[in-house]
Design a protein around this motif. Structure first.
Motif, PDB file in Angstrom:
ATOM      1  N   MET B   1     -14.930  95.087 -36.768  1.00  0.00           N
ATOM      2  CA  MET B   1     -13.599  95.713 -36.840  1.00  0.00           C
ATOM      3  C   MET B   1     -12.537  94.653 -36.571  1.00  0.00           C
ATOM      4  O   MET B   1     -12.610  93.945 -35.578  1.00  0.00           O
ATOM      5  CB  MET B   1     -13.440  96.779 -35.731  1.00  0.00           C
ATOM      6  CG  MET B   1     -14.502  97.849 -35.761  1.00  0.00           C
ATOM      7  SD  MET B   1     -14.375  98.864 -37.230  1.00  0.00           S
ATOM      8  CE  MET B   1     -16.132  99.135 -37.558  1.00  0.00           C
ATOM      9  N   TYR B  29     -13.315 110.095 -40.833  1.00  0.00           N
ATOM     10  CA  TYR B  29     -14.673 109.551 -40.668  1.00  0.00           C
ATOM     11  C   TYR B  29     -15.551 109.864 -41.869  1.00  0.00           C
ATOM     12  O   TYR B  29     -16.272 109.004 -42.387  1.00  0.00           O
ATOM     13  CB  TYR B  29     -15.272 110.100 -39.380  1.00  0.00           C
ATOM     14  CG  TYR B  29     -16.646 109.567 -39.073  1.00  0.00           C
ATOM     15  CD1 TYR B  29     -16.936 108.198 -39.172  1.00  0.00           C
ATOM     16  CD2 TYR B  29     -17.662 110.422 -38.653  1.00  0.00           C
ATOM     17  CE1 TYR B  29     -18.186 107.708 -38.882  1.00  0.00           C
ATOM     18  CE2 TYR B  29     -18.925 109.941 -38.358  1.00  0.00           C
ATOM     19  CZ  TYR B  29     -19.188 108.581 -38.481  1.00  0.00           C
ATOM     20  OH  TYR B  29     -20.435 108.089 -38.189  1.00  0.00           O
ATOM     21  N   ASN B  34     -11.788 103.904 -40.533  1.00  0.00           N
ATOM     22  CA  ASN B  34     -11.887 103.531 -39.126  1.00  0.00           C
ATOM     23  C   ASN B  34     -10.526 103.714 -38.466  1.00  0.00           C
ATOM     24  O   ASN B  34      -9.562 103.010 -38.764  1.00  0.00           O
ATOM     25  CB  ASN B  34     -12.321 102.065 -38.976  1.00  0.00           C
ATOM     26  CG  ASN B  34     -12.543 101.706 -37.518  1.00  0.00           C
ATOM     27  OD1 ASN B  34     -13.182 102.457 -36.787  1.00  0.00           O
ATOM     28  ND2 ASN B  34     -11.991 100.586 -37.092  1.00  0.00           N
ATOM     29  N   TRP B  55      -5.478 104.699 -39.766  1.00  0.00           N
ATOM     30  CA  TRP B  55      -6.809 104.166 -39.999  1.00  0.00           C
ATOM     31  C   TRP B  55      -6.780 103.080 -41.074  1.00  0.00           C
ATOM     32  O   TRP B  55      -5.842 102.980 -41.858  1.00  0.00           O
ATOM     33  CB  TRP B  55      -7.790 105.274 -40.377  1.00  0.00           C
ATOM     34  CG  TRP B  55      -7.581 105.885 -41.723  1.00  0.00           C
ATOM     35  CD1 TRP B  55      -8.215 105.574 -42.882  1.00  0.00           C
ATOM     36  CD2 TRP B  55      -6.649 106.938 -42.049  1.00  0.00           C
ATOM     37  NE1 TRP B  55      -7.749 106.354 -43.914  1.00  0.00           N
ATOM     38  CE2 TRP B  55      -6.801 107.202 -43.434  1.00  0.00           C
ATOM     39  CE3 TRP B  55      -5.737 107.691 -41.322  1.00  0.00           C
ATOM     40  CZ2 TRP B  55      -6.038 108.180 -44.089  1.00  0.00           C
ATOM     41  CZ3 TRP B  55      -4.982 108.657 -41.969  1.00  0.00           C
ATOM     42  CH2 TRP B  55      -5.140 108.891 -43.335  1.00  0.00           C
TER      43      TRP B  55
ATOM     44  N   GLN D  17     -16.383 100.899 -33.152  1.00  0.00           N
ATOM     45  CA  GLN D  17     -17.108 101.143 -34.400  1.00  0.00           C
ATOM     46  C   GLN D  17     -16.501 102.361 -35.067  1.00  0.00           C
ATOM     47  O   GLN D  17     -15.717 103.087 -34.472  1.00  0.00           O
ATOM     48  CB  GLN D  17     -18.590 101.378 -34.117  1.00  0.00           C
ATOM     49  CG  GLN D  17     -18.841 102.533 -33.164  1.00  0.00           C
ATOM     50  CD  GLN D  17     -20.280 102.570 -32.683  1.00  0.00           C
ATOM     51  OE1 GLN D  17     -21.137 103.137 -33.334  1.00  0.00           O
ATOM     52  NE2 GLN D  17     -20.529 101.923 -31.557  1.00  0.00           N
ATOM     53  N   GLN D  18     -16.871 102.601 -36.315  1.00  0.00           N
ATOM     54  CA  GLN D  18     -16.318 103.730 -37.048  1.00  0.00           C
ATOM     55  C   GLN D  18     -16.784 105.060 -36.476  1.00  0.00           C
ATOM     56  O   GLN D  18     -17.911 105.173 -36.008  1.00  0.00           O
ATOM     57  CB  GLN D  18     -16.779 103.651 -38.498  1.00  0.00           C
ATOM     58  CG  GLN D  18     -15.631 103.390 -39.465  1.00  0.00           C
ATOM     59  CD  GLN D  18     -16.153 103.191 -40.865  1.00  0.00           C
ATOM     60  OE1 GLN D  18     -17.169 102.531 -41.044  1.00  0.00           O
ATOM     61  NE2 GLN D  18     -15.470 103.742 -41.838  1.00  0.00           N
TER      62      GLN D  18
END
Lengths: 286, 286, 286, 286
Positions: B1, B29, B34, B55, D17-18
Motif C-alpha cells: 500500500m 472492498y 483500498n 480510496w 491491507q485491503q
C-alpha cells in the motif's frame, strides 16, 4: 532595590498634554519613591492620557494620609481623574453564585493558593445548592429566594450585606440573575463572567446558539457589569476550538474551563489595579 | 500500500441506521478498492449519518463511468444524498476581488507553490486596481463596473463567464459587493472570507466596531455564501489577541493575516472534499 | 496633540535606581517634547532598568545633532547604555535567502503594502532560484556560490556589499547556511527565522524530528543571530496544533504559515525599536 | 437510533491491507451492532492501519464473553493487535501526588462533576501534605516515605496496593519522583503531566529554564510514562503566551492552569479509549 515591601499604585486619566509623564514621575521622585512599574496609553482620538504608576512605599516621605491631598494639587490643574491604592490593603470580595460550582471552586482554590489576595467574607446565592462549599471554606453563605415581586427588597438586603461587610468587589461567578440598574448604581464594582465570546451570543443559552450556528471556536468574556446586559467594558476574553463532534454538553464542558480561567484572570487584573475603564472600554496594563 | 496514485472520494449523508459503515465499506472492498481515509459523524438529534470515504483507484474494478450508477444502487434504498470526486480532476476556480490584494496574493502564492491544486482561469473584479497581479500570474482579468442599475445585467454576464470557463468554485477574496440571491441561486459554490469572528460583527466595518466595543480578541471567518448575508455555513475560523494599544489600522493589519490563513484553509478543505454542509452547519472531516 | 509627525525613540538600559523615570521624562519635557509612548521594565534579579520612550519631534527644542550630546550628559552619571532613533530615518534591509520563497514573498508583500517601512536594496542568496522574484520587485540580487573553501572569502564580499549599501539589518528569510562567527561579529544586526518552537528541535530538520517525536503542537521562532546556532535572543514565537494525521509535508506546510507571520512580526517590532536585548533575552515593548 | 445505552469500543492496530474497514464493520453489522463512532488512521511509512470503532450494545447478538473470542477469529489472520472496552465498566484510578494540589483538586472536581467517570479508591504520596484533601473526598491516602535505600521496597508495596485495588490507570498528578523501570514494567498504564512543552525543557525546573532562555510561550505536556524520563508518547499539549514581565512565579502560576487542563484532557481521552500508542507516538481519535 528589591521587589519586597508595600507599594502604592496610582491610576490616572486626564486630557492629553505635554509633560504628564514627567509631572507624575516627579511627584514620586521628589518624595523619595522608587517606581517599579509605569505604563501609559494615549488615546489620540479621545485626546486622553491614561497611566498606571506603582512605587515602593519604603522610604517614601509622605504618609498615606498626606499622599492623596498632596497628589490632588498635582492632579487638579491637569483635570485628572485618579485613584490611589496600597498593596497591603486587603480587598474584600463577595461572590454571587447560583447552582454551578466551577467558577466558585476555582476562585476559592486560587484564594487558598494565595493567587488571589483578598478577604472573602460572604457568598450570596439565589439557591441553596452551593452552601456546603461555603461551609467547607468557612465563608458565610446567604441564600436569597428571588421572585419578580421580592427582587427589589431582596437586592436592598444584599446591598446592606455588602455595606456591612465593607465589600469592595462583587464577582458574579455564574450568578444566573440579572441585577437591577438600581443595584448596579448603588454598587458599581461588579465583574461578571459571560459564557460566550461577546458580542457574539449575548443573552441566554450561548452554547446552544453557538452549536446551532455551527461556529468552530467558542469563547468566554469577563466584563464589568453595567445596566446594559452583557454590554459592559470587557476585561478579558479567551477561546477554544470546537468541531462538529462537540455536542452541546461538550461545548458546556469546554466552556467551563474557559470561564474559570478568564474570570480568574480578570479578577486578578482588577485586584492588582491594572484595569482602567474609559467609555465602554478598558485599558489593561498587564 | 502506498499513498501514490489517484483516489476517489465519496461524501454521503443519509438517515442514520444500522450497517451503514459496513455497506459503504463493502461497496469499496467488493470492487477491489483500498480505503485510505474514512471518517464519519452521526448527528443523533437530526438522525443523520454523514461520512467521507476515500480510496485508491489503482486496482479498483469499476470504471469511473460505472461507479456512479453502481453506487446509486447502494445509496438509493438508504435514501442517501451523495457526491463522488476524483483526485485527478483539477477543479477550476474564479477569484472575485475588489481593491485589497492580501487574500488574492496569498491564494495565488499557494497555487504556485502547489498547496492549492486547481486551475484559475479568471479573476473578476469591480475595480481595475488588481489587474496587474492577474497579468503577473497570467490569468484573465475581467473588470465589471457595478451600479445599482446594471447589477443584474452584470451578474448575468459574470455567470456566463463562469459557465464558459467551467468554473467549479467561486472564491470571494475580499470582494466588497453583495451578490444577489439570483446569482447565488445559479452558482451556489461560493466561499467568502468575512473579517470578523462571526456571528460577532456581521455586516460592515467589523474592525471599527470591534475597536469601539473594546474586544480583546478579533477573528476571521470563512463560510459558504447563502442568500442571508454573513449567515452561511461556517467552514473555518481563527482569532488573534489584541489590546487597547491596537488602533483600527492595527486591527486591520492583524486581521489581514488571519483572513489570508483562514480563507486558504477553507479553500483547501473544500477542494479536498472534506466539507459536508447540512442545515446551516458544516462537518469538516479534517 | 495628534499622532502625526516624526518621533524620536530612546532605548535605555541602566542599573536600577530611584528617579530614573523622572530624569528621562524631564529630559524630554524640559526640551519641549511630548511623550507618546513610554514603557519600562525592571529586572530585579539583575538590578537592571530598561525603558523605551518615544516623543514627538514637532516643537522639540534640541536639533537632532544636539540630542545625543545633550542626552549623554543625563545618561553618563546613570551608567546608562542607550540608543536614539528617528522615525523618519528609513532603515535599509538586506534579505538573505536560499530556495524557499514563502518568507521572502511575505516580507516583500508587507513592504509593498507599507506594513514594513524600509528600503530593501539587495537580496543575497546561495542559489539562483529566487532571482526572478528580486527582479519582479526591482531589487538587486547577488548570488554567492558557497563551498567550504570559499566561505570566508565570500562572506567578506557579502560584508562589503552590506557596507556599500549602508544596510542596518540583515534578515535571514530561510537562508539555509550557517554564518561564521566572524560575519556575525562584523555585522551583529541579524534576525533569523527558525522553523521550530525553540529550544525544542534546534538544529536541522525540525519538522522531521517533531513528527518523529509525535508532538501535538509545532512552532516557529524569530531570534537575533549569535555565534551559538539557534541560541540567540528570542524576539517572537508562535505555534499551531497538529495531529497524527499530519504528515511531514503537512507539518512543513503549516510551519510555513507560522514562519511567515512570526518573522514579519519580529522584523516589525525591531524596526519600530521595540526590542531591547539584555543577556540572552529580549524585552519587547509591544 | 439514540445515543443512550452502553457501548463497546475496539481499538485495533494491524498491517495495512485491503478490506480492513469492511471486515471490521461487517463484524459489528453481522452481529446486529450499530456503529456510533468509527475513525481510522493509516501510517503509510510504517504500513500500519489503526482504528477505533464504537457501537451500541443494545441489540448486539454476542454476549460480552463471546465477543473477544469471536473477534479474535477476525483479527488473527490480519495479525491485528486489539483491545475491547465496555462503556459501563467503570475504570479504577490511583492518583500519585507530592505537595502541589492544583492537578489533584482539578481531577477530583471533574470527577465529582462527572466529567471523569471512574472510581478513585486511593491517593498515593511521598508527602503528608495533601492528606486532608483525600479525606475531604473520602479517598484512602497512603503516605510513602521515600529514600534511595527504600525506594524499591516501597514501590513493591505501591504495586501491591494497585493490585489489591484493581487499579487500571495511575495518574502522576505532580508526583515529583522518578518511577523505576521495574515499576513501569509491572504497571505500564501511567499518565504523567510535565510542566513544559516537551521536548523543550525536559527534566527538572522547566519554568526556571524557560525564563532563563527568554521564551515567549510556555507549555505543558501529558504523556504516557516509559522508562525514558519525559520521552514517553505524548497525548496532549497546550501553550500560553508569556512576556519579559513574567517572573518565574508568574510562569509557575500560568503553567499550573495549563497543567490542570492538559492533564484532564489526556485522562479523559484515555478513559474514553481514544488514544492508541504506536512506536513512541499516539493516535488520538478525538
Amino acid at each position: 532595590m528589591s521587589m519586597n515591601g508595600s507599594t502604592a499604585t496610582l491610576l490616572i486619566s486626564c486630557p492629553d498634554q505635554q509633560g504628564l509623564v514627567a509631572k507624575f514621575a516627579n511627584f514620586i521622585y521628589d518624595n523619595g519613591g522608587n517606581i517599579i512599574h509605569a505604563d501609559q496609553h494615549t488615546d489620540f482620538e479621545a485626546g486622553l492620557f491614561l497611566t498606571r504608576i506603582e512605587w515602593q512605599l519604603n522610604g517614601f516621605k509622605l504618609s498615606r494620609d498626606m499622599m492623596a491631598s498632596s497628589f490632588a494639587s498635582v492632579a487638579k490643574p491637569l483635570q485628572a481623574v485618579w485613584e490611589i491604592h496600597f498593596s497591603d490593603t486587603i480587598p474584600r470580595l463577595a461572590l454571587f453564585v447560583t447552582k454551578q460550582d466551577h467558577c466558585l471552586l476555582d476562585l476559592l482554590w486560587r484564594w487558598q493558593a494565595k493567587e488571589i489576595r483578598a478577604d472573602i467574607p460572604l457568598i450570596i446565592s439565589n439557591h441553596e445548592k452551593l452552601k456546603a462549599i461555603a461551609k467547607q471554606f468557612d465563608i458565610d453563605f446567604y441564600h436569597f429566594n428571588l421572585t419578580k415581586e421580592n427582587k427589589n427588597r431582596q437586592e436592598a438586603r444584599q446591598l446592606e450585606l455588602l455595606r456591612e461587610h465593607r465589600i469592595n468587589l462583587v464577582i458574579l461567578a455564574k450568578y444566573m440573575q440579572i441585577l437591577t440598574p438600581e443595584f448596579i448604581n448603588h454598587f458599581p464594582h461588579i465583574i461578571n463572567i459571560h459564557h460566550s465570546f461577546l458580542p457574539a451570543f449575548a443573552g441566554a443559552k450561548p452554547y446552544h446558539r453557538a452549536h446551532e450556528r455551527g461556529v468552530k471556536i467558542i469563547g468566554a468574556t469577563a466584563h464589568y457589569v453595567t445596566a446594559d446586559l452583557d454590554e459592559g467594558p470587557i476585561i478579558e476574553q479567551d477561546v477554544v476550538r470546537v468541531s462538529h463532534r462537540d455536542t452541546i454538553p461538550d461545548l458546556i464542558r469546554k466552556g467551563k474551563d474557559l470561564e474559570r480561567v478568564v474570570l480568574a484572570r480578570a479578577v486578578r487584573l482588577h485586584l492588582q489595579h491594572r484595569v482602567l475603564v474609559y467609555g465602554n472600554r478598558t485599558v489593561v496594563f498587564a
